[in-house]
Scaffold this motif. Structure first.
Motif, PDB file in Angstrom:
ATOM      1  N   GLN A 130      62.035  16.581  34.374  1.00  0.00           N
ATOM      2  CA  GLN A 130      62.807  15.366  34.604  1.00  0.00           C
ATOM      3  C   GLN A 130      64.147  15.533  33.900  1.00  0.00           C
ATOM      4  O   GLN A 130      64.318  16.429  33.078  1.00  0.00           O
ATOM      5  CB  GLN A 130      62.064  14.148  34.033  1.00  0.00           C
ATOM      6  CG  GLN A 130      60.675  13.951  34.590  1.00  0.00           C
ATOM      7  CD  GLN A 130      60.651  13.512  36.039  1.00  0.00           C
ATOM      8  OE1 GLN A 130      61.696  13.187  36.627  1.00  0.00           O
ATOM      9  NE2 GLN A 130      59.474  13.532  36.646  1.00  0.00           N
ATOM     10  N   ARG A 131      65.041  14.639  34.206  1.00  0.00           N
ATOM     11  CA  ARG A 131      66.344  14.682  33.560  1.00  0.00           C
ATOM     12  C   ARG A 131      66.152  14.593  32.040  1.00  0.00           C
ATOM     13  O   ARG A 131      65.372  13.782  31.553  1.00  0.00           O
ATOM     14  CB  ARG A 131      67.210  13.529  34.064  1.00  0.00           C
ATOM     15  CG  ARG A 131      68.648  13.634  33.628  1.00  0.00           C
ATOM     16  CD  ARG A 131      69.578  13.094  34.678  1.00  0.00           C
ATOM     17  NE  ARG A 131      69.298  11.676  34.971  1.00  0.00           N
ATOM     18  CZ  ARG A 131      69.940  10.982  35.878  1.00  0.00           C
ATOM     19  NH1 ARG A 131      70.882  11.549  36.589  1.00  0.00           N
ATOM     20  NH2 ARG A 131      69.653   9.725  36.091  1.00  0.00           N
ATOM     21  N   LEU A 180      68.509  19.792  30.942  1.00  0.00           N
ATOM     22  CA  LEU A 180      68.768  19.472  32.356  1.00  0.00           C
ATOM     23  C   LEU A 180      69.402  18.092  32.423  1.00  0.00           C
ATOM     24  O   LEU A 180      68.712  17.082  32.476  1.00  0.00           O
ATOM     25  CB  LEU A 180      67.472  19.549  33.157  1.00  0.00           C
ATOM     26  CG  LEU A 180      66.816  20.935  33.159  1.00  0.00           C
ATOM     27  CD1 LEU A 180      65.422  20.872  33.788  1.00  0.00           C
ATOM     28  CD2 LEU A 180      67.685  21.953  33.897  1.00  0.00           C
ATOM     29  N   ARG A 181      70.704  18.078  32.391  1.00  0.00           N
ATOM     30  CA  ARG A 181      71.421  16.820  32.238  1.00  0.00           C
ATOM     31  C   ARG A 181      71.554  16.043  33.542  1.00  0.00           C
ATOM     32  O   ARG A 181      71.668  14.835  33.541  1.00  0.00           O
ATOM     33  CB  ARG A 181      72.823  17.095  31.680  1.00  0.00           C
ATOM     34  CG  ARG A 181      72.839  17.447  30.208  1.00  0.00           C
ATOM     35  CD  ARG A 181      74.262  17.671  29.734  1.00  0.00           C
ATOM     36  NE  ARG A 181      74.826  18.877  30.322  1.00  0.00           N
ATOM     37  CZ  ARG A 181      74.817  20.080  29.715  1.00  0.00           C
ATOM     38  NH1 ARG A 181      74.275  20.224  28.526  1.00  0.00           N
ATOM     39  NH2 ARG A 181      75.337  21.141  30.305  1.00  0.00           N
ATOM     40  N   GLU A 182      71.570  16.748  34.648  1.00  0.00           N
ATOM     41  CA  GLU A 182      71.826  16.051  35.915  1.00  0.00           C
ATOM     42  C   GLU A 182      71.264  16.880  37.070  1.00  0.00           C
ATOM     43  O   GLU A 182      70.856  18.020  36.876  1.00  0.00           O
ATOM     44  CB  GLU A 182      73.334  15.879  36.119  1.00  0.00           C
ATOM     45  CG  GLU A 182      74.060  17.217  36.168  1.00  0.00           C
ATOM     46  CD  GLU A 182      75.421  17.128  36.828  1.00  0.00           C
ATOM     47  OE1 GLU A 182      75.631  16.251  37.680  1.00  0.00           O
ATOM     48  OE2 GLU A 182      76.280  17.957  36.494  1.00  0.00           O
ATOM     49  N   SER A 183      71.275  16.274  38.240  1.00  0.00           N
ATOM     50  CA  SER A 183      70.929  16.995  39.448  1.00  0.00           C
ATOM     51  C   SER A 183      69.515  17.577  39.367  1.00  0.00           C
ATOM     52  O   SER A 183      69.263  18.707  39.731  1.00  0.00           O
ATOM     53  CB  SER A 183      71.978  18.112  39.669  1.00  0.00           C
ATOM     54  OG  SER A 183      71.895  18.624  40.959  1.00  0.00           O
ATOM     55  N   GLY A 191      70.899  29.003  26.235  1.00  0.00           N
ATOM     56  CA  GLY A 191      71.906  28.073  26.753  1.00  0.00           C
ATOM     57  C   GLY A 191      71.688  27.783  28.225  1.00  0.00           C
ATOM     58  O   GLY A 191      70.555  27.845  28.721  1.00  0.00           O
ATOM     59  N   ASP A 192      72.792  27.466  28.891  1.00  0.00           N
ATOM     60  CA  ASP A 192      72.719  27.033  30.291  1.00  0.00           C
ATOM     61  C   ASP A 192      72.650  28.257  31.201  1.00  0.00           C
ATOM     62  O   ASP A 192      73.677  28.837  31.548  1.00  0.00           O
ATOM     63  CB  ASP A 192      73.936  26.177  30.630  1.00  0.00           C
ATOM     64  CG  ASP A 192      74.020  24.946  29.728  1.00  0.00           C
ATOM     65  OD1 ASP A 192      72.970  24.304  29.520  1.00  0.00           O
ATOM     66  OD2 ASP A 192      75.113  24.655  29.209  1.00  0.00           O
ATOM     67  N   ALA A 193      71.450  28.620  31.580  1.00  0.00           N
ATOM     68  CA  ALA A 193      71.264  29.810  32.410  1.00  0.00           C
ATOM     69  C   ALA A 193      71.962  29.649  33.757  1.00  0.00           C
ATOM     70  O   ALA A 193      72.441  30.621  34.336  1.00  0.00           O
ATOM     71  CB  ALA A 193      69.784  30.083  32.604  1.00  0.00           C
TER      72      ALA A 193
END
Lengths: 162, 818
Positions: free
Chosen positions: B407-408, B418-421, B616-618
């Motif tokens: 989930q967000r 996972l901030r969005e989308s 980090g953000d893969a």
């Protein structure tokens, strides 16, 4: 032989493949080669109305017969080439439904669709899939190709609205 | 936001306990006349439909010779000599060996280990490796020459089993939390080993490249390809050419699927070497047999998985080991492994994760890019685990996924928030609702029960069993980690002197729709008719380097650059004229002349990845996919017919519904082929079924009716919100089909493809309709034993909210010594 309505004479070895005669001797490169052994159907053309793999047909068997390729479907422009604005009903249906992606199976698929529609068979999902089972497509999952043939059958059976 | 979405937005679902993004559902199977549901028709469609479109083999270059490749027939050997039969007249033929390469003898990619041609004295590392090249004025002479050339070699010991290989191309180790402690404290531990084999891309147009010498000593290659600038780089390196003297032009391309990402560099080099030596154009057109025998495949993989579940049914531990077989050379293997590693946990929140992966060398033809790029292999394993755990817990696989799916705000194993989308639950609910998953599952369970444990109760001699299966997946959008920053892609837009708009990118059209959606994006942004927007040819002499056409990045990344370039163009023209762009652009072109804007990639705000620590953000965002498959299994023959598939895919924003659905449908069928019939058999490192008569892909009769549901959870970093679509469906089709086979028969197939042989073997071991989990027949008894024990042992799991049977027996503890 008659190719897309034109009388054509070639002087080539009798065992030369119809595919090579079309592509190399007549410059009709719309018919594609995918495997050269009759598995993929990319080289499908109509021989006296029957769907055949042009890679498996020696030219000697075509002597005096009628061949139809993808170049013979649309209307012709003044230079004799297919006119992109005069697609036939099957081509239009493929364009509208998304039945062509990479396009390499498309010429053969169109010829299979024509053979099916000419047979007068009921355009059910099953019958259409049977009719194109010899033509491999790796892009579409076939769903939109089936849609296109249904649409073409529908369009062909109704006069234009305008 | 000026992208036109062609259908009205559907009602917003009331997904429970989460703030679901608005979703748009395009009605499936809808047929309209005249227009592709409000979006423009395929740009190059009429040319393809009339046979006018020119693929490489359709091009005529007067005086061109035919090129051929002499390949190794051994998997590992020293090349001692290339011998030319003195009884043959070689004056009419051109022969090229490694000695003819002016620059570095490497196919430039990640590592410099793969030679353009094996040099004499060098090492042949796989079957069908290029050793020498021939060109002749006609095919007959080429064939004759090939027979008169002999390779003298000394055999070397070969490694075919990746588990026996000591040569590691790449390895990764991702850790989050304390996986050993979590497993030790878990209520249930389920283990499994999953093996997946090679898969051939099988684009219907074979690889093809034509090289034409240039007057300036350089060379132009025209061919079927995905990445013009990969080839450009490779030509410059091996042929010692500068930017201008190496030119790469894409011809119409009959499918790629990753297979024309890196291998075309090799073929372009071969054609170019021959063309430069014989000073005339050379056609290098592969036949199907050569294409299958020699070019890259999807990496085989062995995935070992341990999942831990606590008393409340939460996923608390994932311990995953991935071994991929890279084949003989590095090619793109480290990147494939990286993506596989990052996706191995599946789309599920878990506090304790350890993912260890390695890709190794074997003496088999190199593996490379294929739609999904490492993710389908691991996500098959991940989904098998979830479905098997659901069986043990006696809970619906849908319900289990709803509990576990990201989930967000959730955090991935690399620490990415996972901030969005985040739309995993959305696609899950949409696919299962449309497929009536729970209702069908009740029916298939009833039929299975009536058939009885020994199959004696087959109704009316019915030989088929029906089942329904489910899988959920995620796919990182665009290049991994800081890949897009390193690529620094450029896309350009030009208002031309004659008042038209030109989009200049290196993004290729291979059927997926680049040439249709880029004009759409530009027209929407500029407010001009789509007919006024032209696409410049994919020719390195004309277009900038927009990066490769891979990784589902074209719509998201390059499409985003096109929009940004259009914005700047619009601002410039509006500032100059004081009028809205749509009114002013023709006048401005006439008065001011052409205006061009080059837009370079800028990092997405807030997206950071540390390559050193792999944290980090893969990915800037993920796409989400769910697949529900229904199958009939012939209990006597083991054959599987996939009947219906519902695929729900979140693509961020739908640019063109018909093209996007086409991607979902095509990718789904490739996944079904992967699940059921596509298999490469090897003997001593050679592919045995290297023909289309023996390597089978699904026909229209094998293909199910596929219903595609497009979901939109936009990504704010892209100006249009799009996240890409091409690879998503490939990740989920196979586990859904294998789950459906289990639902039908009661047996789990751990290895792909789930061939009739494997299904019959499994059925034979358990009785045809066993609905329990007992009696697995696989050889890895240690792991299976543990799982069987887990499944047989009474387990205690909280009843709320999982509807499981509660027992008061001792909780099971799985052995943790593996």
């Amino acid at each position: 032989m008659l190719v897309n309505g034109d009388a054509v004479e070639v002087d080539v070895p009798g065992m030369r493949r119809l595919l090579d005669v079309l592509r190399e001797d007549l410059g009709l490169s719309g018919t594609k080669e995918g495997c050269g052994e009759g598995e993929c159907g990319a080289c499908s053309v109509l021989l006296d109305g029957e769907l055949v793999d042009a890679c498996l047909v020696p030219i000697c068997q075509v002597d005096g017969h009628v061949v139809r390729t993808v170049e013979g479907l649309a209307g012709r422009a003044v230079d004799g080439q297919p006119d992109l604005s005069q697609l036939d009903v099957v081509q239009s249906a493929f364009l509208e439904t998304g039945g062509a992606q990479c396009g390499i199976c498309t010429p053969g698929m169109l010829m299979a669709a024509h053979a099916f529609l000419a047979s007068g068979a009921d355009p059910t999902d099953e019958a259409i899939r049977e009719a194109i089972a010899g033509n491999l497509c790796r892009c579409t999952g076939y769903t939109k190709i089936v849609d296109a043939i249904v649409l073409a059958a529908h369009s062909a059976s109704q006069p234009p609205v305008e | 936001m000026t992208i036109r979405t062609p259908t009205p937005r559907g009602p917003v679902r009331s997904a429970p306990a989460r703030s679901a993004p608005d979703a748009l559902v395009v009605p499936p199977g809808e047929i309209t006349t005249g227009h592709a549901r409000g979006a423009p028709l395929r740009r190059e469609g009429p040319a393809k439909l009339t046979g006018v479109a020119k693929y490489a083999d359709d091009l005529v270059f007067p005086g061109a010779w035919y090129g051929g490749t002499v390949r190794s027939t051994e998997a590992h050997a020293r090349l001692d000599a290339i011998e030319l039969d003195p009884g043959f007249d070689w004056s009419g033929v051109v022969v090229v060996s490694a000695a003819d390469i002016p620059g570095d003898n490497v196919v430039s990619l990640i590592s410099d280990d793969q030679p353009v041609l094996v040099p004499v004295g060098g090492e042949i590392r796989h079957h069908a490796e290029p050793v020498a090249l021939l060109a002749a004025p006609d095919r007959g002479m080429l064939r004759e020459a090939r027979q008169r050339l002999t390779l003298r070699t000394t055999p070397l010991p070969a490694v075919f089993d990746p588990l026996q290989s000591g040569e590691v191309f790449a390895h990764f180790d991702i850790r989050r939390g304390d996986v050993e402690a979590a497993l030790a404290g878990a209520e249930l531990v389920v283990e499994g080993i999953y093996r997946v084999g090679h898969q051939e891309q099988l684009y219907i147009e074979n690889q093809a490249m034509i090289a034409v010498p240039r007057d300036d000593g350089g060379v132009a290659v025209h061919g079927s390809l995905q990445c013009p600038y990969y080839i450009h780089k490779a030509l410059k390196r091996a042929l010692l050419l500068d930017d201008r003297r190496a030119r790469v032009v894409q011809t119409e391309t009959g499918g790629g699927f990753g297979g024309k990402e890196e291998y075309p560099s090799m073929i372009a080099l071969h054609a170019a070497l021959l063309a430069l030596k014989c000073k005339r154009p050379v056609r290098m057109i592969y036949e199907r047999h050569e294409d299958i025998a020699a070019t890259t495949k999807r990496h085989p993989a062995i995935v070992t998985y341990r999942s831990g579940v606590d008393r409340e049914g939460h996923l608390i531990a994932q311990d995953i080991e991935v071994v991929m077989d890279g084949g003989a050379y590095t090619t793109l293997t480290p990147v494939v492994l990286s993506r596989g590693t990052l996706h191995a946990g599946g789309p599920y929140a878990c506090e304790n994760v350890r993912i260890r992966s390695r890709a190794v060398a074997t003496n088999t033809p190199p593996n490379g890019a294929f739609r999904g790029f490492g993710a389908p292999q691991v996500e098959f394993a991940a989904e098998m685990q979830v479905n098997r755990i659901a069986e043990v817990l006696k809970v619906s696989p849908l319900e289990l996924r709803r509990r576990w799916v990201y989930q967000r705000g959730d955090v991935t194993p690399t620490g990415q928030v996972l901030r969005e989308s985040v739309a995993g639950e959305e696609v899950l609910l949409r696919a299962t609702e449309a497929a009536e998953y729970e209702r069908v599952r009740e029916r298939t369970a009833g039929a299975r029960a009536r058939r009885g444990a020994d199959g004696s109760g087959r109704e009316g001699g019915d030989r088929t069993a029906s089942g329904i299966g489910l899988a959920l997946g995620w796919h990182g959008a665009g290049f991994t980690g800081s890949g897009e920053v390193h690529l620094a892609s450029i896309a350009s837009v030009e208002l031309t002197a004659d008042g038209r708009i030109a989009v200049l990118t290196a993004s290729t059209e291979m059927g997926q729709g680049t040439k249709t959606i880029f004009p759409q994006l530009a027209a929407a942004e500029l407010g001009v008719p789509v007919e006024d927007v032209d696409i410049a040819p994919q020719d390195t002499g004309i277009v900038p380097d927009s990066g490769p056409t891979v990784a589902s990045r074209t719509a998201m990344v390059v499409g985003g650059l096109v929009i940004k370039a259009c914005r700047r163009l619009r601002e410039e023209v509006e500032a100059r004229t004081g009028r809205p762009f749509a009114e002013a652009y023709r006048d401005d072109a006439r008065d001011h002349g052409p205006t061009r804007v080059d837009q370079q990639f800028e990092p997405y705000p807030g997206v950071q990845f540390d390559d050193a620590t792999y944290s980090g953000d893969a990915y800037p965002a993920f796409g989400w996919a769910a697949c529900v498959a229904e199958v009939d299994v012939d209990l006597d023959t083991g054959e599987v017919a996939v009947r219906n598939v519902v695929a729900a895919d979140d693509v961020g924003r739908v640019i063109h519904p018909v093209l996007a659905e086409g991607q979902v449908e095509g990718g789904t069928l490739q996944a079904i082929g992967y699940a059921t019939i596509e298999e490469i058999k090897l003997e001593d490192g050679r592919y045995l079924n290297d023909r289309l008569a023996t390597y089978l892909i699904p026909t229209a009769l094998d293909a199910p009716r596929i219903t595609s549901i497009l979901v939109e959870a936009p990504f704010s970093g892209a100006p249009h919100g799009a996240k890409g679509v091409g690879e998503l469906p490939m990740d989920v089709g196979a586990p859904a089909v294998v789950d459906a086979i289990h639902d039908a028969t009661g047996v789990w197939i751990h290895d792909l493809p789930a061939s009739p042989e494997r299904i019959l073997a499994a059925l034979g071991a358990t009785g045809p309709t066993s609905s329990s989990s007992a009696g697995r027949s696989r050889s890895d008894k240690d792991v299976e034993g543990a799982v069987d024990a887990a499944m047989d042992a009474p387990i205690e799991v909280g009843t709320d909210p999982l509807p499981t049977e509660r027992t008061d027996a001792q909780p099971f503890r799985a052995p943790t010594d593996r």
